[in-house]
Design a protein around this motif. Structure first.
Motif, mmCIF file in Angstrom:
data_model
loop_
_atom_site.group_PDB
_atom_site.id
_atom_site.type_symbol
_atom_site.label_atom_id
_atom_site.label_comp_id
_atom_site.label_asym_id
_atom_site.label_seq_id
_atom_site.Cartn_x
_atom_site.Cartn_y
_atom_site.Cartn_z
ATOM 1 N N LEU A 61 0.828 -1.206 0.000
ATOM 2 C CA LEU A 61 0.000 0.000 0.000
ATOM 3 C C LEU A 61 0.866 1.261 0.000
ATOM 4 N N PRO A 62 0.306 2.374 -0.472
ATOM 5 C CA PRO A 62 1.096 3.602 -0.585
ATOM 6 C C PRO A 62 1.229 4.379 0.728
ATOM 7 N N TRP A 63 1.007 3.726 1.825
ATOM 8 C CA TRP A 63 1.212 4.344 3.136
ATOM 9 C C TRP A 63 1.866 3.324 4.033
ATOM 10 N N THR A 64 2.391 3.804 5.149
ATOM 11 C CA THR A 64 3.060 2.908 6.094
ATOM 12 C C THR A 64 2.238 2.803 7.370
ATOM 13 N N GLY A 65 2.554 1.793 8.126
ATOM 14 C CA GLY A 65 1.888 1.578 9.402
ATOM 15 C C GLY A 65 2.741 2.134 10.535
#
Length: 99
Positions: free
Chosen positions: A11-15
């Protein structure tokens, strides 16, 4: 993804703590569409930032503080673009593998 086959998508975001997030998807769900939209926004922002960088580099009056700010934005944008490229490359490889 085609034919209802699920695969993992970066996905284009991080956790938490900047760790990558993955989605098991066939590419048709809400989160997959949201990821597509966010990727599009990130790529657009990177393109805008490149234009701004060209303008600033051509301006002899740009201060070191302005250039540092620009560099910080470019670092963030390049990180996003690299994650998008990695995600899309992995999906291309998944489609090219024989069943």
């Amino acid at each position: 993804m085609r034919g209802g086959i699920e695969s993992s998508r970066l996905l284009p975001w991080t956790g938490a703590e900047g760790k990558p997030c993955y989605l098991l998807t066939d590419g048709t769900g809400y989160l997959a569409r949201m990821a597509d939209t966010i990727e599009s926004v990130q790529l657009g922002m990177a393109a805008d930032l490149l234009g701004h960088a060209a303008d600033m580099l051509a301006d002899d009056r740009a201060t070191s503080a302005q250039l540092r700010y620009l560099l910080a934005g470019m670092h963030e944008a390049l990180t996003d673009v690299l994650r998008i490229a990695e995600s899309r490359g992995a999906r291309l490889l998944a489609h090219s593998d024989p069943p």
